[in-house]
Design an enzyme around this catalytic site. Structure first.
Site, PDB file in Angstrom:
ATOM      1  N   GLY A  21       0.825  -1.200   0.000  1.00 18.08           N
ATOM      2  CA  GLY A  21       0.000   0.000   0.000  1.00 18.08           C
ATOM      3  C   GLY A  21       0.859   1.249   0.000  1.00 18.08           C
ATOM      4  N   GLN A  22       0.209   2.426  -0.065  1.00 22.04           N
ATOM      5  CA  GLN A  22       0.992   3.650  -0.207  1.00 22.04           C
ATOM      6  C   GLN A  22       1.854   3.933   1.019  1.00 22.04           C
ATOM      7  OE1 GLN A  22      -1.771   6.773  -1.075  1.00 22.04           O
ATOM      8  NE2 GLN A  22      -2.985   6.507   0.781  1.00 22.04           N
ATOM      9  N   LEU A  23       1.336   3.714   2.226  1.00 25.06           N
ATOM     10  CA  LEU A  23       2.150   3.937   3.414  1.00 25.06           C
ATOM     11  C   LEU A  23       3.222   2.863   3.545  1.00 25.06           C
ATOM     12  CD1 LEU A  23       2.872   5.420   5.984  1.00 25.06           C
ATOM     13  CD2 LEU A  23       1.018   4.185   7.154  1.00 25.06           C
ATOM     14  N   ASP A  43      -1.088 -13.061   5.192  1.00 20.97           N
ATOM     15  CA  ASP A  43      -2.478 -12.784   5.550  1.00 20.97           C
ATOM     16  C   ASP A  43      -2.521 -12.597   7.061  1.00 20.97           C
ATOM     17  OD1 ASP A  43      -5.157 -12.746   6.175  1.00 20.97           O
ATOM     18  OD2 ASP A  43      -5.624 -14.687   5.259  1.00 20.97           O
ATOM     19  N   ASP A 107      -8.703   8.681  11.533  1.00 20.75           N
ATOM     20  CA  ASP A 107      -9.611   9.700  12.070  1.00 20.75           C
ATOM     21  C   ASP A 107     -11.063   9.234  12.070  1.00 20.75           C
ATOM     22  OD1 ASP A 107      -9.088   9.965   9.130  1.00 20.75           O
ATOM     23  OD2 ASP A 107     -10.744  11.383   9.248  1.00 20.75           O
ATOM     24  N   TYR A 130     -16.406   1.240   8.113  1.00 20.06           N
ATOM     25  CA  TYR A 130     -14.950   1.379   8.091  1.00 20.06           C
ATOM     26  C   TYR A 130     -14.425   1.873   9.438  1.00 20.06           C
ATOM     27  CZ  TYR A 130     -10.377   3.438   7.146  1.00 20.06           C
ATOM     28  OH  TYR A 130      -9.051   3.790   7.221  1.00 20.06           O
ATOM     29  N   LYS A 134     -12.073  -0.129  12.217  1.00 20.49           N
ATOM     30  CA  LYS A 134     -10.771   0.377  12.662  1.00 20.49           C
ATOM     31  C   LYS A 134     -10.748   0.578  14.175  1.00 20.49           C
ATOM     32  CE  LYS A 134      -7.642   1.384  10.470  1.00 20.49           C
ATOM     33  NZ  LYS A 134      -6.447   0.590  10.098  1.00 20.49           N
ATOM     34  N   TRP A 155      -6.388  11.332   5.826  1.00 17.31           N
ATOM     35  CA  TRP A 155      -6.253  11.923   4.494  1.00 17.31           C
ATOM     36  C   TRP A 155      -4.881  11.618   3.877  1.00 17.31           C
ATOM     37  CZ3 TRP A 155      -8.954  17.339   3.874  1.00 17.31           C
ATOM     38  CH2 TRP A 155     -10.262  17.280   4.394  1.00 17.31           C
TER      39      TRP A 155
END
Length: 295
Positions: A21-23, A43, A107, A130, A134, A155
């Site tokens: 993923g992006q992070l 997994d 957030d 979602y 979380k 964001w």
């Protein structure tokens, strides 16, 4: 001759889950020696797979997440599997191995009706699946491994593909004007800046159970979109404002998502820079990657 007990212990491994993923990609770029485990390699909902993947004294940065906010409304089981069950499995194994766990949250655990930046100990109240998943993940982590660290952010983007900044870059090329909501307020967070903050936690070892990390400053999505257009050399007046009611989505978005970094600073961690400076660097980087200048 030194004995085995006198020899220095090797540095703990850094293990990044959700590494595709992006992070996760940003973390691996900053810590190239890290063990990078995408979903294809691990997994996190599978206890046997997690047990096989981790070692004593690892430092695990959990970036694995189900992030399709709207799809989660009709796919609750998948969202809870990745966002709640998986983090609990990781946390339990980390505690057994005396490994550290830094778990990334969101957030969306808040209801978005606040009027000042949210502190880590403010009451939670997610309004969609979602956010519920979380929050359940946070609770599962701290139950299983009370010494873990939860880092909430908001964001997050890289600007290259699949996120809001990338979408605005594409729409600037494809449309004369775009319409973006102006009544949702938050702090855009550049993934490499957040990744650096997570590695700061690894180095400094704060004992706070929950921290908030975003780039500093606040904006509406409309303001972010205009900043993207301006950064591309396009006319920001091509971005038009609208309300959330005029742009309905399956999942409710928080109206106010600003997270306070007070606890972050008090823990001795380096504050993340202003979001506009980060966005400028992000746009320059993706323009360079594409082989063209901004504009």
């Amino acid at each position: 001759m030194s004995t085995e007990s006198e020899r220095p212990r090797s540095a703990p491994r850094i293990v990044v889950t959700g590494a595709r993923g992006q992070l996760g990609r940003a973390l691996v770029a900053l810590a190239p020696g890290a063990v990078a485990l995408g979903h294809g390699e691990l997994d996190i909902t599978d206890p046997e797979a997690v047990a096989a993947a981790l070692r004593p004294r690892d430092v695990v940065l959990n970036c694995a997440a189900y992030t399709a906010v709207d799809a989660a409304e009709s796919d609750r089981g998948a969202a809870f599997a990745v966002n709640a069950i998986g983090p609990g499995v990781l946390a339990a194994r980390c505690r057994t191995l005396q490994a550290r766990l830094i778990h990334v949250s969101t957030d969306y655990v808040f209801d978005g009706t606040g009027t000042r930046p949210y502190e880590p100990d403010d009451p939670t109240g997610p309004t969609g699946v979602y956010g519920e998943s979380k929050l359940a993940g946070e609770q599962a982590v701290l139950r299983a491994h009370p010494d873990a660290t939860i880092v909430r952010t908001a964001w997050v983007y890289t600007g290259d593909t699949g996120d809001f900044v990338a979408t605005m870059r594409r729409l600037e090329r494809e449309r004369g004007t775009v319409t973006v909501v102006d009544d949702q307020i938050g702090s855009p967070t550049y993934a490499p800046d957040l990744a650096a903050g997570l590695l700061d936690i690894v180095a400094r070892r704060p004992d706070s159970p929950i921290l908030h990390a975003t780039n500093s400053g606040t904006a509406s999505w409309f303001e972010v979109a205009r900043a993207v257009f301006a950064g591309l050399g396009a006319d920001p007046e091509r971005v038009r404002p609208c309300t959330t009611e005029q742009f309905p989505r399956p999942a409710r978005r928080p109206a106010y998502s600003v997270l306070s970094d007070r606890a972050w600073v008090e823990a001795g961690l380096t504050p993340l820079r202003d979001w506009r400076a980060a966005l400028s660097d992000a746009l320059a980087l993706v323009a360079g990657t594409a082989g063209s200048g901004a504009g």
